[in-house]
Design a protein around this motif. Structure first.
Motif, PDB file in Angstrom:
ATOM      1  N   LYS A  21      -3.092  12.882  13.351  1.00 46.74           N
ATOM      2  CA  LYS A  21      -2.529  12.405  14.605  1.00 46.74           C
ATOM      3  C   LYS A  21      -1.930  11.015  14.390  1.00 46.74           C
ATOM      4  O   LYS A  21      -2.630  10.093  13.945  1.00 46.74           O
ATOM      5  CB  LYS A  21      -3.604  12.343  15.704  1.00 46.74           C
ATOM      6  N   SER A  22      -0.645  10.893  14.672  1.00 49.41           N
ATOM      7  CA  SER A  22       0.064   9.645  14.409  1.00 49.41           C
ATOM      8  C   SER A  22      -0.358   8.549  15.386  1.00 49.41           C
ATOM      9  O   SER A  22      -1.013   8.811  16.400  1.00 49.41           O
ATOM     10  CB  SER A  22       1.576   9.869  14.499  1.00 49.41           C
ATOM     11  N   SER A  23       0.024   7.327  15.060  1.00 45.70           N
ATOM     12  CA  SER A  23      -0.283   6.159  15.888  1.00 45.70           C
ATOM     13  C   SER A  23       1.000   5.466  16.294  1.00 45.70           C
ATOM     14  O   SER A  23       2.034   5.615  15.638  1.00 45.70           O
ATOM     15  CB  SER A  23      -1.183   5.180  15.125  1.00 45.70           C
ATOM     16  N   ARG A  24       0.920   4.718  17.364  1.00 41.07           N
ATOM     17  CA  ARG A  24       2.042   3.876  17.774  1.00 41.07           C
ATOM     18  C   ARG A  24       1.497   2.518  18.187  1.00 41.07           C
ATOM     19  O   ARG A  24       0.358   2.396  18.634  1.00 41.07           O
ATOM     20  CB  ARG A  24       2.827   4.525  18.915  1.00 41.07           C
ATOM     21  N   VAL A  73       3.598   2.194  10.834  1.00 39.64           N
ATOM     22  CA  VAL A  73       4.638   3.142  10.429  1.00 39.64           C
ATOM     23  C   VAL A  73       4.350   3.683   9.026  1.00 39.64           C
ATOM     24  O   VAL A  73       4.464   4.894   8.769  1.00 39.64           O
ATOM     25  CB  VAL A  73       6.027   2.483  10.473  1.00 39.64           C
ATOM     26  N   VAL A 125       3.296  13.894  12.878  1.00 37.75           N
ATOM     27  CA  VAL A 125       4.199  12.768  12.599  1.00 37.75           C
ATOM     28  C   VAL A 125       5.651  13.234  12.680  1.00 37.75           C
ATOM     29  O   VAL A 125       6.030  14.224  12.047  1.00 37.75           O
ATOM     30  CB  VAL A 125       3.913  12.172  11.203  1.00 37.75           C
ATOM     31  N   ASN A 164       1.486   3.975   7.497  1.00 38.43           N
ATOM     32  CA  ASN A 164       0.352   4.903   7.530  1.00 38.43           C
ATOM     33  C   ASN A 164       0.773   6.255   8.091  1.00 38.43           C
ATOM     34  O   ASN A 164       0.351   7.304   7.582  1.00 38.43           O
ATOM     35  CB  ASN A 164      -0.782   4.315   8.367  1.00 38.43           C
ATOM     36  N   ASN A 165       1.619   6.240   9.116  1.00 37.27           N
ATOM     37  CA  ASN A 165       2.098   7.509   9.677  1.00 37.27           C
ATOM     38  C   ASN A 165       2.888   8.307   8.642  1.00 37.27           C
ATOM     39  O   ASN A 165       2.678   9.514   8.472  1.00 37.27           O
ATOM     40  CB  ASN A 165       2.977   7.242  10.908  1.00 37.27           C
ATOM     41  N   GLN A 195       9.722   7.850  12.939  1.00 36.27           N
ATOM     42  CA  GLN A 195       9.097   6.839  12.080  1.00 36.27           C
ATOM     43  C   GLN A 195      10.133   6.039  11.300  1.00 36.27           C
ATOM     44  O   GLN A 195       9.985   4.825  11.128  1.00 36.27           O
ATOM     45  CB  GLN A 195       8.102   7.506  11.127  1.00 36.27           C
ATOM     46  N   SER A 251       0.499  17.965  10.469  1.00 34.35           N
ATOM     47  CA  SER A 251       0.580  16.618  11.027  1.00 34.35           C
ATOM     48  C   SER A 251       1.599  16.581  12.164  1.00 34.35           C
ATOM     49  O   SER A 251       2.611  17.280  12.127  1.00 34.35           O
ATOM     50  CB  SER A 251       0.995  15.635   9.926  1.00 34.35           C
ATOM     51  N   ASN A 292       0.934   9.980   5.916  1.00 38.60           N
ATOM     52  CA  ASN A 292       0.163  11.146   6.360  1.00 38.60           C
ATOM     53  C   ASN A 292       1.047  12.240   6.942  1.00 38.60           C
ATOM     54  O   ASN A 292       0.559  13.071   7.721  1.00 38.60           O
ATOM     55  CB  ASN A 292      -0.878  10.715   7.388  1.00 38.60           C
ATOM     56  N   VAL A 293       2.308  12.267   6.552  1.00 40.07           N
ATOM     57  CA  VAL A 293       3.222  13.252   7.118  1.00 40.07           C
ATOM     58  C   VAL A 293       2.812  14.684   6.770  1.00 40.07           C
ATOM     59  O   VAL A 293       3.122  15.626   7.507  1.00 40.07           O
ATOM     60  CB  VAL A 293       4.670  12.973   6.658  1.00 40.07           C
TER      61      VAL A 293
END
Length: 259
Positions: A35-38, A22, A221, A24-25, A226, A219, A28-29
């Motif tokens: 590209k976000s991660s989950r 969360v 995000v 890191n996402n 988040q 981004s 990088n907003v």
């Protein structure tokens, strides 16, 4: 020792990893084309106290009796959805509308990116502004060129004097599994064993997206999601901490039986 202690410890580790994802996402907003991660979780092996028993002529069946031993990280997945496009008015800023990646090279290796922040260097080459890596295939704009334009099909053209010149076509690379690409930093991706090989083609063909000159992809995000995940991670961490505290109090009561 109590199983709950070690189960709760695995919960602390898992929710700390969730908070890392969360964080890191959110950091990088505003990163171009990020590209976000989950994260997803799965349970660890369960200890079987009694196996399942089938029904008999006189008795019904019994389900297995098992106690779980905690949780672990199942996966950290890349969410490759399209980000919003932001107008910049700069011709060499190009965004992909749809599927596909730009190709850039450091002279030895080829990398893939959605970050279309390109600039012209002193040799006229179109390079990535942040890394200096050259666009593939190479686009070289002659000195004195004006009216530079990049069509949605990737066709580059410019004017020298009164002559309109058609340059090379900027191609895109597509992948069977883009989420399987390996992040290399600097908004770059590399081919992995699970991404599949790159399929290069003209923008707008074979399922590839089109190119939009004068735009950058933002981004993807989702801040609302988040912040919600942050609360979930925090509360999950607190709950597992409480299990450790409660288990410790039970062990303390057990130790104090004999005074």
């Amino acid at each position: 020792m109590m199983r709950s202690l070690f189960s709760a410890i695995s919960g602390l580790k898992g929710h700390q990893t969730m908070m890392d994802v969360v964080g890191n996402n959110i950091s990088n907003v505003n990163t171009t084309a990020f590209k976000s991660s989950r994260i997803t979780f799965q349970d660890i092996i369960s200890q079987t106290l009694r196996g399942a028993q089938g029904p008999s002529a006189s008795l019904g069946g019994l389900n297995p009796m098992q106690i779980g031993l905690g949780m672990q990280t199942g996966s950290v997945d890349a969410i490759m959805t399209q980000g919003n496009l932001q107008s910049t008015g700069k011709t060499t800023d190009i965004a992909v509308q749809g599927d596909g990646f730009f190709q850039v090279s450091d002279g030895t290796n080829t990398f893939y990116t959605r970050d279309g922040n390109f600039a012209v260097d002193n040799t006229g080459k179109l390079v990535q502004a942040a890394t200096g890596m050259a666009l593939v295939p190479a686009v070289t704009i002659p000195a004195g060129a004006t009216n530079l334009s990049i069509a949605s099909t990737g066709q580059v053209s410019w004017t020298v004097g009164s002559t309109v010149t058609t340059g090379p076509v900027i191609t895109l690379a597509g992948f069977t599994n883009p989420a399987g690409l390996t992040r290399m930093g600097n908004n770059l991706f590399a081919v992995s064993n699970n991404s599949g090989p790159a399929t290069v083609g003209t923008p707008g063909s074979n399922g590839l997206g089109s190119i939009q000159s004068g735009f950058l992809e933002m981004s993807n995000v989702d801040l609302a999601a988040q912040f919600t995940n942050m609360i979930i991670a925090q509360r999950g961490f607190q709950a597992n901490s409480r299990v450790i505290t409660a288990s410790d109090e039970i062990l303390q009561d057990l130790v104090n039986i004999k005074r």
